[in-house]
Write a protein that holds these residues in place. Structure first.
Motif, PDB file in Angstrom:
ATOM      1  N   ASP A  12      42.295   7.711  76.833  1.00  0.00           N
ATOM      2  CA  ASP A  12      41.710   8.003  78.142  1.00  0.00           C
ATOM      3  C   ASP A  12      42.648   7.306  79.134  1.00  0.00           C
ATOM      4  N   SER A  13      43.105   8.017  80.178  1.00  0.00           N
ATOM      5  CA  SER A  13      44.231   7.503  80.968  1.00  0.00           C
ATOM      6  C   SER A  13      43.942   6.135  81.595  1.00  0.00           C
ATOM      7  N   GLU A  14      42.685   5.932  82.040  1.00  0.00           N
ATOM      8  CA  GLU A  14      42.343   4.661  82.708  1.00  0.00           C
ATOM      9  C   GLU A  14      42.415   3.505  81.716  1.00  0.00           C
ATOM     10  N   GLU A  41      33.219   6.236  81.431  1.00  0.00           N
ATOM     11  CA  GLU A  41      34.415   5.392  81.254  1.00  0.00           C
ATOM     12  C   GLU A  41      34.119   3.919  81.493  1.00  0.00           C
TER      13      GLU A  41
END
Ligand code: NDP
Ligand code: MG
Length: 400
Positions: free
Chosen positions: A150-152, A231
Motif C-alpha cells: 500500500d503506497s502510504e 489504512e
C-alpha cells in the motif's frame, strides 16, 4: 537466486502492476503461481505469458479452466476455492506471496502465507483491518516477513530506521524518536465538491480517481475516504502504534506518499509519481532496488504541494475508522464487513455514495459483538464478519 512468486489477485489492478514489473525481471523472479476469480479469460492470457506451475480459480471453475489450459498446451496444476489459494500461498516452492485479493476474501490465504513463514507483499489491507493481531502474531511466530505495498505504508516503511524495518516494522516504543506518522490522502474525486453534490454522484464519477488507477472497490473507498480509514487501522497494526499517533492529511497532488515525524522536528517523506509500480518494486527487491518502469517525478513541473485537514463531517468514514480502532478489533471487523456490503450496494445502484457512511455507522452501533480475547483466531473473526454482513445486507434491503 531466483525468487519464486505467487501473485494472488493476479487479474486485478495490483496484479497488473506486479506482473508488469516481473515481466521485465524474469532473470531474477519466477512467476510460480497466479490466481483469478471472475476474469478468467484474462487469467488464461497471463498463464500463456508467464507459464506458472500452479493456478488458483473458484472451485466451480477448476475443471473448465484445466481444460482450457490443456487446449492452450499448458501444464499448470489448477486448484480451487479458498483451500486452493491457501495451498498456493503455503507451497514449499513459493518464496514470496503477493497478497492482492480485494476484501475479506484475501484473509485466509494471507494468514496462511504468514503461518508458512513466507515473505508477504501486502496489498490486501482488509486482512490487517480484520485480523491485525492474529496476522502480526503469525508473522512473528513463524518468522515471516511483511512488506507493505500500500503506497502510504510503503512510504512510511522507507522513512523508518533500518532496525525497525528489520523488526517487522514494529515501532514498539519511543526509542527511535518516532513522534507521529502522517498518512497522506488525495481526498478523492469529491474533495472540491459539496456533500450535496457527493450525494448525487453516480458510479462512474465515484470510481474516477484524480491520480491513481485502481480496482472498483478501493476507488469507491477513496471517494468516501474509507480507504484512508482502513489504512489508518492497517498502519496501527503494521507499525504497532495507537491511532492517536497517526495523522491523516489531504495532499491532493499525491506526490508525497506519507511521512514520519521524528522528535527532533524532522519529517521524512517518500515522494514519487502516483504509480503502484514503485512501492511494489521496492518490496519485491527490498533491501535492493530494481527498475519499476514508473515515470520518474519531474520536480521542475510540480507547481505546488498542498496539505489540507480532512473534513470529518463530509468524510465520516474516516471518523468511523478512528472510532472503531479505539473500540477494538470486533469493531474494525464490523466496519470492514459493513463497508464491503455497502460499497457493493452502491456499485449495484441500490444506495447513494453518501449512504455508505450512514450504513457503516449504523452497523457499528447495532451489531453486537463482544471484545475478542488475545487468543482469538480466524474462526472468531469470521463469525463477527458474517454477523455484520447479514445485518448490513438486511439494512440495505430495508433501504430499497
Ligand atoms: P481489483 O478489484 O482490481 O482486483 C482484485 C483481485 O482480487 C482480482 O484478481 C480479483 O479476481 C480477485 N478477487 C476478487 N474477489 C475474490 C474472491 N472472492 N476470491 C478470490 N479472489 C478474488 O483490486 P485492486 O488490485 O485494486 O486491489 C487489491 C487489493 O489491494 C485491495 O485490498 C486494495 O485495497 C489493495 N490496494 C490496491 C491499490 C491499487 O492501487 N489498486 C493500492 C493499495 C492497496 P477477478 O478480477 O478475476 O475477479
Ligand atoms: Mg493506499
Amino acid at each position: 537466486m531466483t525468487q519464486r512468486i505467487a501473485v494472488l489477485g493476479a487479474t486485478g489492478s495490483i496484479g497488473d502492476s506486479t506482473l508488469a514489473i516481473l515481466a521485465e525481471h524474469l532473470q531474477d523472479y519466477e512467476v510460480y503461481a497466479l490466481s483469478g476469480h471472475q476474469r478468467l479469460d484474462k487469467l488464461l492470457k497471463l498463464c500463456q505469458q508467464f507459464k506458472p506451475k500452479r493456478v488458483a480459480v473458484p472451485t466451480e471453475a477448476v475443471d473448465d479452466f484445466a481444460k482450457r489450459l490443456k487446449q492452450a498446451g499448458l501444464t499448470a496444476e489448477v486448484v480451487g476455492g479458498t483451500q486452493g489459494l491457501i495451498d498456493v500461498a503455503t507451497d514449499s516452492q513459493v518464496d514470496t506471496v503477493v497478497a492482492a485479493i480485494v476484501g475479506a476474501a484475501g484473509l485466509p490465504s494471507t494468514l496462511a502465507a504468514a503461518r508458512a513463514g513466507k515473505r508477504i507483499l501486502l496489498a490486501n489491507k482488509e486482512a490487517l483491518v480484520m485480523a491485525g493481531q492474529v496476522m502480526i502474531k503469525a508473522v512473528k511466530t513463524h518468522h515471516a516477513t511483511l512488506l507493505p505495498i500500500d503506497s502510504e505504508h510503503n512510504a512510511i516503511f522507507q522513512c523508518l530506521p533500518a532496525t525497525i524495518q528489520q523488526d517487522n516494522t514494529q515501532i514498539h516504543d519511543d526509542s527511535h524518536g518516532v513522534r507521529k506518522l502522517w498518512l497522506t490522502a488525495s481526498g478523492g474525486p469529491f474533495l472540491q465538491q459539496s456533500f450535496a453534490q457527493m450525494q448525487q454522484a453516480g458510479v462512474a464519477e465515484a470510481v474516477k480517481h484524480p491520480n491513481w488507477s485502481m480496482g472498483q472497490k478501493i476507488s469507491v473507498d477513496s471517494a468516501t475516504m474509507m480507504n484512508k480509514g482502513l489504512e489508518l487501522i492497517e498502519a496501527c497494526h503494521l507499525f504497532d502504534l495507537p491511532e492517536s499517533k497517526i495523522n491523516v492529511v489531504i495532499h491532493p497532488q499525491s506526490i508525497i506518499h506519507s511521512m514520519v515525524e521524528y522528535s527532533d522536528g524532522s519529517f521524512l517523506a517518500q515522494l514519487g509519481s502516483p504509480d503502484m509500480k514503485t512501492p511494489i518494486a521496492h518490496a519485491l527487491s527490498y533491501p535492493q532496488r530494481i527498475a519499476s518502469g514508473s515515470q520518474p517525478l519531474d520536480l521542475y513541473t510540480l507547481s505546488g504541494l498542498e496539505f489540507i485537514k480532512p473534513d470529518l463531517q463530509k468524510f465520516a468514514c474516516l471518523r468511523l475508522a478512528r472510532q472503531a480502532m479505539q473500540a477494538g478489533t470486533q469493531a474494525t471487523i464490523i466496519l470492514n464487513a459493513a463497508n464491503e456490503i455497502a460499497v457493493e450496494a452502491f456499485l449495484q445502484g441500490k444506495v447513494r455514495l453518501t449512504d455508505i457512511a450512514s450504513i457503516n455507522e449504523q452497523a457499528l452501533s447495532e451489531v453486537k459483538a463482544s471484545k475478542l480475547s488475545a487468543d482469538a483466531d480466524i474462526d472468531d473473526i469470521l463469525a463477527i464478519d458474517s454477523l455484520a454482513r447479514h445485518y448490513t445486507e438486511s439494512l440495505v434491503r430495508q433501504m430499497l
